[in-house]
Each structure stands twice: as C-alpha cells, then as structure tokens.
Enzyme design. Structure first.
Site, PDB file in Angstrom:
ATOM      1  N   TRP A 102      -5.172  -6.891   1.102  1.00 39.53           N
ATOM      2  CA  TRP A 102      -4.682  -6.530  -0.231  1.00 39.53           C
ATOM      3  C   TRP A 102      -3.388  -7.248  -0.544  1.00 39.53           C
ATOM      4  O   TRP A 102      -3.180  -7.721  -1.665  1.00 39.53           O
ATOM      5  CB  TRP A 102      -4.511  -5.011  -0.357  1.00 39.53           C
ATOM      6  CG  TRP A 102      -5.812  -4.280  -0.221  1.00 39.53           C
ATOM      7  CD1 TRP A 102      -6.144  -3.375   0.747  1.00 39.53           C
ATOM      8  CD2 TRP A 102      -6.965  -4.380  -1.080  1.00 39.53           C
ATOM      9  NE1 TRP A 102      -7.431  -2.918   0.541  1.00 39.53           N
ATOM     10  CE2 TRP A 102      -7.948  -3.518  -0.558  1.00 39.53           C
ATOM     11  CE3 TRP A 102      -7.248  -5.128  -2.216  1.00 39.53           C
ATOM     12  CZ2 TRP A 102      -9.207  -3.381  -1.157  1.00 39.53           C
ATOM     13  CZ3 TRP A 102      -8.503  -4.993  -2.809  1.00 39.53           C
ATOM     14  CH2 TRP A 102      -9.454  -4.128  -2.280  1.00 39.53           C
ATOM     15  N   ASP A 169       2.972  -1.786  -3.282  1.00 37.34           N
ATOM     16  CA  ASP A 169       1.601  -1.309  -3.483  1.00 37.34           C
ATOM     17  C   ASP A 169       1.398  -0.130  -2.530  1.00 37.34           C
ATOM     18  O   ASP A 169       1.336  -0.306  -1.317  1.00 37.34           O
ATOM     19  CB  ASP A 169       0.619  -2.448  -3.167  1.00 37.34           C
ATOM     20  CG  ASP A 169      -0.845  -2.004  -3.222  1.00 37.34           C
ATOM     21  OD1 ASP A 169      -1.107  -0.807  -3.461  1.00 37.34           O
ATOM     22  OD2 ASP A 169      -1.725  -2.858  -3.006  1.00 37.34           O
ATOM     23  N   LYS A 193      -7.705   6.357  -3.626  1.00 34.78           N
ATOM     24  CA  LYS A 193      -7.480   6.448  -2.192  1.00 34.78           C
ATOM     25  C   LYS A 193      -6.923   7.813  -1.797  1.00 34.78           C
ATOM     26  O   LYS A 193      -7.358   8.395  -0.825  1.00 34.78           O
ATOM     27  CB  LYS A 193      -6.539   5.336  -1.709  1.00 34.78           C
ATOM     28  CG  LYS A 193      -7.023   3.930  -2.004  1.00 34.78           C
ATOM     29  CD  LYS A 193      -8.118   3.471  -1.052  1.00 34.78           C
ATOM     30  CE  LYS A 193      -8.832   2.217  -1.525  1.00 34.78           C
ATOM     31  NZ  LYS A 193      -7.970   1.081  -1.820  1.00 34.78           N
TER      32      LYS A 193
HETATM   33  C1  LIG Z   1      -7.966  -0.356  -2.392  1.00 28.33           C
HETATM   34  C2  LIG Z   1      -6.687  -1.059  -2.461  1.00 28.33           C
HETATM   35  C3  LIG Z   1      -6.381  -1.936  -3.510  1.00 28.33           C
HETATM   36  C4  LIG Z   1      -7.363  -2.274  -4.621  1.00 28.33           C
HETATM   37  O1  LIG Z   1      -7.558  -1.187  -5.433  1.00 28.33           O
HETATM   38  P1  LIG Z   1      -8.512  -1.257  -6.732  1.00 28.33           P
HETATM   39  O2  LIG Z   1      -8.123  -0.007  -7.459  1.00 28.33           O
HETATM   40  O3  LIG Z   1      -9.914  -1.260  -6.235  1.00 28.33           O
HETATM   41  O4  LIG Z   1      -8.176  -2.492  -7.488  1.00 28.33           O
HETATM   42  C5  LIG Z   1      -5.135  -2.523  -3.533  1.00 28.33           C
HETATM   43  N1  LIG Z   1      -4.242  -2.277  -2.566  1.00 28.33           N
HETATM   44  C6  LIG Z   1      -4.504  -1.455  -1.527  1.00 28.33           C
HETATM   45  C7  LIG Z   1      -3.461  -1.210  -0.495  1.00 28.33           C
HETATM   46  C8  LIG Z   1      -5.736  -0.813  -1.445  1.00 28.33           C
HETATM   47  O5  LIG Z   1      -5.996   0.013  -0.425  1.00 28.33           O
END
Ligand SMILES: *Cc1c(COP(=O)(O)O)cnc(C)c1O
Length: 353
Positions: A102, A169, A193
């Site tokens: 990511w 993030d 998540k």
């Molecule tokens: C799942 C994830 C993403 C991507 O998320 P989307 O909502 O599917 O775009 C980005 N960063 C991390 C750390 C993730 O676990």
C-alpha cells in the site's frame, strides 16, 4: 451460525451494527422510509453526517484545528489526493516511507506530481520489518507513512519526529490503539478495515496545512471544497457513513479507543504466544514490529497443512488465508473480533502440533 471472521477486509463489524444497519434500510428511525431512499440533505440524514464527523474527533481527542471528511473513492484515492493537496505545484517534493504494497501504491501516485524521495524501505526483506534509520527535513512538503501494513502484518509502534507535515495512511489500524493522533496533520483510512463497510474513507486534516500548493485542484479532489461543504459537496455514500457512525458509537459506548486497545493487545498476545510456542508455526514479521491487527504466519510442515486447514474450517473459522502475494495465513484481529474467536483459533493450532 455466525463464523469466527478473521478476514483482512472488508472485515467483521459488531453484530449490533449489522442489526441496526439492516433495520435502517427497512425503516430509518421509524420515519416510514428507508435510509437508502431519503435525501442526504434531509433533517433525518444531516445529523448522521454531523455526528459521524464529531465522533471521530471525540474518539481521537482532537480539537477544532482539525476537520473530518467522509469521502468516496477508497483509501486508494487518497494516494492521489494527498499529493494534489499538499505537494507544491512548482518543485514539489515529498518524503515517503516504503513499508509495503500500500505504501508503494501511494508512492507510485505521488511520483506523477513531483519528486518523491523514499527515505527508507524494507522491500529487500519482503517488508518484514519497519525501517527506523531515517530523518525527514523541512525541505519536504510532507512526509507519508503507513501505520499498519495489512498484508505483511507489521505496524509502526512509534512514529518519527519530522520537520514537515506528517501524513499517515491508517486504513487498517485506525481506532485500534490510543496513539497520539494530534501528532499527525493528515490521516486517512478506508472504512472497511476497522470501521465500517466499504464505500467511504475518513480523512482527518489540520486545516492550516491546506491551500499552499499553488495548484488549481479539481473540486472533487480538493479537501478545502469538501470541508466547505461539510462532506456534502456531492451525494455522500450515505449507507457506509451511517454504518460507520454505528460502529464508532459502539466503540465509544464500550470504553473508547483505550479499552479497544487493551482488548486488541490481549487478542494479539494470545495468538503470538501460540505462534512462538508451537514449533509448527512461524510468524512472518520481525517481533518488535508485529502488528496487533494483522497476524501473518506460516506453517513449517507442509504435510500438516491439510489437517490444519480442515480443522480451522471445521471450527467455524473464516478468512484465515494469507494475502495472495505472501501466502501462508493471516489472522486479522480488528476491533469487532472477540477474544473468544482468537481462542478458538489458538485451540485449533494447539491440536495440530
Ligand atoms: C486496504 C488498504 C488500502 C486500500 O484501501 P481501498 O479503500 O481499497 O482503496 C490502503 N492502505 C492500506 C494500509 C490498506 O490496508
């Protein structure tokens, strides 16, 4: 029967959230209409958005210098929105920490707008640890890191002091631990998540860092536009926003982030202790960087794999397979997963050795 859901995402949510969300789809607050068929500007929905934005700040203990946005497009859209809103249009330069797939995705997008320096990376070691040997100076427009690496099961337990804007993030560990959220100038997380259903992304941003790029940004990609319109620049994803609000209310009513952190520590200890004790299993991440949310591990004796797979499936466990890029197993221990479910998994692991 309800399964023990270890899925990495979309993930388990509190059962009460599923129930209340389902009720709201049939009849929202007894108004005789579904949540899905009312105007987002109605007196019934506006308080949902207002409270969703307020509760994020309460849980994170943040003041009025921060704004909360609920946006579409997933965390992946933030890989583009962050540089668009923070990187100078002339000689823009940002620092990124490369800790996984990511993080690399965020780097790829930022490079399209300016200079990106990767201050450190653990890619050579298959992202099995969090690099700590770097400094970030004031010559960067911002620094971007990923607090929890969902695929590899590593987590930043400490954050660097940097001389620039701090962006993170937090998609897979937001609201899971009582970190000092005021250390960050911009945080974002896809809901699916640890927070809600897929379809909405939370962005928490300090207002003072915006409006400094010299770039004319597309309105839909401009944080300032969304702030002005209180996350209603266009039709917001009403259902994910509502379900996220329910999840956060559930969290607040159960002791907030601090209590969730204690539960998450206990869950993680239970399974890591078994991984370390049981000669049949080995953890993927370096111990000091182990994630409390995503536990990646492998089985050492391939001959016992089938027996293990059959046993956890028979025990009602779901979502235990590792990410396709890494293989093995991954047990995700998001807030809504009870320790009883972790105990079921640990008992299965014990029975195989
Ligand atoms: C799942 C994830 C993403 C991507 O998320 P989307 O909502 O599917 O775009 C980005 N960063 C991390 C750390 C993730 O676990």
């Amino acid at each position: 029967m309800k399964k023990h859901n270890f899925s990495a995402g979309p993930c388990i949510l509190p059962q009460e959230v599923f129930q209340k969300s389902a009720e709201a789809i049939l009849d929202f607050n007894g108004i005789g209409l579904s949540l899905l068929e009312i105007s987002h500007r109605s007196k019934d929905f506006v308080p949902v958005m207002d409270e969703a934005r307020a509760i994020v700040k309460r849980l994170m203990k943040l003041g009025d210098e921060y704004e909360v946005l609920f946006l579409g497009g997933g965390a992946s859209l933030q890989f583009a929105m962050v540089p668009l809103n923070l990187m100078k249009s002339e000689n823009g330069k940002a620092a990124y920490l490369d800790t996984g797939t990511w993080a690399a995705g965020a780097i790829k997008e930022a490079k399209k707008l300016g200079t990106v320096d990767i201050v450190s990376s653990s890619k050579e070691d298959q992202y099995s640890y969090i690099p700590k040997d770097y400094k970030v100076g004031s010559d960067y427009d911002y620094f971007h890191c990923t607090s929890n690496n969902t695929i590899y099961g590593t987590q930043m337990h400490e954050f660097p002091e940097v001389d620039t804007v701090m962006v993170c993030d937090m998609s897979s560990d937001i609201f899971s631990n009582a970190r000092d959220y005021s250390k960050f100038d911009l945080m974002y997380a896809g809901a699916q998540k640890n927070m809600g259903p897929a379809g909405v992304t939370v962005v928490v941003v300090k207002k003072e860092i915006l409006g400094k790029t010299g770039r004319d940004i597309f309105s839909m990609l401009d944080y300032q536009k969304h702030i002005e319109k209180e996350s209603m620049y266009n039709t917001p994803p009403v259902f994910p926003v509502y379900a996220t609000l329910l999840t956060l209310q559930h969290l607040e009513n159960n002791g907030g982030i601090e209590a969730a952190e204690q539960r998450n520590i206990a869950k993680a200890k239970l399974i890591y202790d078994e991984i370390d004790r049981n000669p049949l299993f080995v953890g993927f991440a370096k111990k000091e960087d182990r994630s409390f949310m995503n536990v990646s591990f492998k089985i050492l004796d391939e001959n016992k794999k089938e027996a293990f797979d059959n046993a956890w499936k028979a025990a009602g466990i779901s979502g235990l397979n590792g990410h396709r890029s890494l293989g093995g197993y991954r047990a995700s221990l998001y807030n809504a997963l009870n320790i009883e479910s972790v105990q079921v998994l640990v008992d299965v692991m014990k029975s195989i050795s």
